[in-house]
Design an enzyme around this catalytic site. Sequence first.
Site, short mmCIF file in Angstrom:
data_model
loop_
_atom_site.label_atom_id
_atom_site.label_comp_id
_atom_site.label_asym_id
_atom_site.label_seq_id
_atom_site.Cartn_x
_atom_site.Cartn_y
_atom_site.Cartn_z
N ILE A 99 0.84 -1.20 0.00
CA ILE A 99 0.00 0.00 0.00
C ILE A 99 0.88 1.25 0.00
O ILE A 99 0.56 2.24 -0.67
CB ILE A 99 -0.93 0.01 1.24
CG1 ILE A 99 -1.56 -1.37 1.46
CG2 ILE A 99 -1.98 1.09 1.10
CD1 ILE A 99 -2.32 -1.91 0.27
N GLU A 100 1.96 1.21 0.75
CA GLU A 100 2.80 2.40 0.89
C GLU A 100 3.59 2.71 -0.38
O GLU A 100 3.64 3.85 -0.83
CB GLU A 100 3.77 2.21 2.06
CG GLU A 100 3.13 2.31 3.44
CD GLU A 100 2.81 3.75 3.82
OE1 GLU A 100 3.21 4.66 3.07
OE2 GLU A 100 2.15 3.95 4.84
N SER A 101 4.23 1.69 -0.95
CA SER A 101 5.21 1.96 -2.01
C SER A 101 5.21 0.94 -3.14
O SER A 101 6.04 1.03 -4.03
CB SER A 101 6.61 2.00 -1.41
OG SER A 101 6.94 0.73 -0.84
#
Length: 600
Positions: free
Chosen positions: A192-194
Site C-alpha cells: 500500500i505504501e510503495s
Amino acid sequence: MGPPLTYHVPRIGCGVQSLSRSKPSRLPPRALSPLLLGLVLVPISLLAACASQPRQSGASAASVAVTPVTPAPGSAASSAGPALTSPVAGAPGTAANPLGSVSAALDTEGGLATPPPGSLSAQPADLFARIRGGFMLQDVDEPAIDAQVNWFANHPEFLDRTWQRASLWLYYIVGQLEERNMPRELALLPVIESAFEPYAYSRARASGLWQFVSDTGRRFGLKQDWWYDARRDPIEATNAALDYLQALHNEFNGDWLLAIAAYNCGELVVSRAVERNERRGLPTDFWHLRLPRETRSYVPELLAMRRLVAHPERYNLELSLPNQPYFVEVNTQGPVALKVVAELTGVSIDDLYDLNPGFHQWATDPNGPYRILVPVDVAEGLQQTLQQLTPDERMDVVHYSVQRRDTLAGIARRFGTTTQVIRELNDLKSNARPIIDTDLEIPSRDNQLPEKVEHAALLANMPARRYRRGYRRPRIHIVRRGDTLYSLAQRLGTNVDTLAALNGMSPDGELHAGQRLRVSARYTSGQLRPAGAQPSGQAARAPEGSRRMNYVVRPGDTLYGIARLLQVSVRDLLTWNELPAHGRHLRPGQVLVTFVKPRS
C-alpha cells in the site's frame, strides 16, 4: 526404499553431527580392559532382568516418535534431508541454536530433551502460506474493503510487479514480525505504501518501502546524510516502521486498525478523532471515526490485500514465493565502492543498488553502516576478500597532488566528477580552497551512478538542506506568459527534472503567469529549497472556480483551525503546501498557499 534420510542436529560447540535413520552408527572395534568389560556387562544384565519382569499397570513405557521436519530452503541441511532446525526468522544466512531452550526442558525421568510445543514445527515451502499462518486481524464485511479487493483483482499486472519486487524483502519482513509476534498482515503494508519500491518518493517527500518523511525517520533513528538515507534501506526502515507501529499499538490500547490509521495520517489526527467521538458518545473504533479521506481508504486497502492473500483462488490469482532468504548481510568492516563489490561477486551494479538502495553515492558511507547486502549464492568468501584489499582499492579512488592554480572545479572537470564529491571524500569545508601539494582522493572516472540512484541522491538531500551563513539564496522568478519549465531550464543552464524538484512540481506540470518559481543564478544539485520557503502550491490542481491566496500563520494557529476558517479540508492544506502528515508543526510567520471559493 531409496537412500537413507539424514538428520542434521546442531550441537553446542560440536559442529554438526549426522545421524542415519537406516542403521545405527558403529564405533570402530577397540580392545576393552577387564574392568571396562565388567562395567559394561553389569548394566546389561540388570536390563535383561528388568525386561523379564511384567509391566506395571501404573507405569507406561515412553516412546519417542521421530518426525521428519522439512528444512528451510537454502539451508545447509537441505541437500542431505530434513532438518530439525531452520534459520532464525529475519536473519538470513544464520542458524539459531535450538538447544539453548531445549536443554532447559530435560525430562528428569527419561533423560530426554523435550522441546517446547511448536519448536519443531515445519516451515511451509511457500512464503504466502507462512504469512497466512500469522494473520491476526479480523476480516470484516465493509463496502470499502470490497471496492479495494475488486481493484486489486482487476489489476493483476500491478500485483505481478509488486510481488516481483517484494521477493527481495518479504522474507526478512515476515521474520521480523514473527520475532515481535506482530500481525503478519503488516508485511503487506509496503504494498500500500510503495508497491515494494524502495526508491519510491511521494509528493509529501516520504521515501522508501515504508514511506518515512525526513522528520519521522530521524525520530526513529533513521540516518540521512549525503552518502546514505536509511529511509530507503529496507533493513533499517523495516525495523523503524515496526518500532513505530508497536508504539502506536500501545498508544491506542491494542487496537491495530487505529495504529495502522495513525501510521498513515499521524497519531494526533487519530487521537483527536477518538476524543471527538468520546465526547459525542459514539463508538471509537476505526469504522466510526471521521478521518482524512486517504486514511479512510488506507486501512481498507490493507484489509483487502489481506483477503486476497488469504484466498487468492477466489479471485483467480496465483500467489507463490519461495520461503527462503534472497540476500545475506556481509560485514564490510569499513567503506567500500559498490562497483568493487559488483566485480567481486559478479552481480551487476544495477542489481547491487537494488539490494542496497540506502546508499546513493558510488560507495558506502564512510561513517557506517559497514555492511552490504548480496545474493545468498555469491556471499561466500566476500568478507575475507574485502579484508585483503587496500583502502584505495576498496574505495576505487585515485590520488591527485594539487598543483599551482588548481581549483576544485577544475579538478572535478578533469576527473569527471563534482566539487561536492571531492569535498565529501576529503572532508573539506564548503569555503576551503585546495592547498598546493595536498593529496586529494578522487573517485575513478568509471564510477557512474545509475540514473535512479542519482535522482534519489538529489531527492534525499532536499528536505535536510539548510542555508548556512554566506550561502547564496536562490532567486525567485516570476513566471511570464509563454514561459515553460523547459525554456526556463534552458535559460538557467539546468534541466527540467531539477527545476521541477526544486519547486515540488511534476516535470510535466503547467506554469501560469504570475507564479513564483525558485531558481538560482548558479544552480547545483545541492542547492535545494530552504526550510520555511514559500511553497509553490502546484502539488494539486486548484478547485474549479476558486482563487489562490496566501495565509500567514499566526501564534496558536493549527491546521484544523485554518482549514475551518477558510472552509477547506486539512488534507487539501497538506497537499497544496507539500506538508507531511507526520511530525510537522506550523510556525508563526509561515506562509501557506490556499485555494478558496468566493462567497456568493
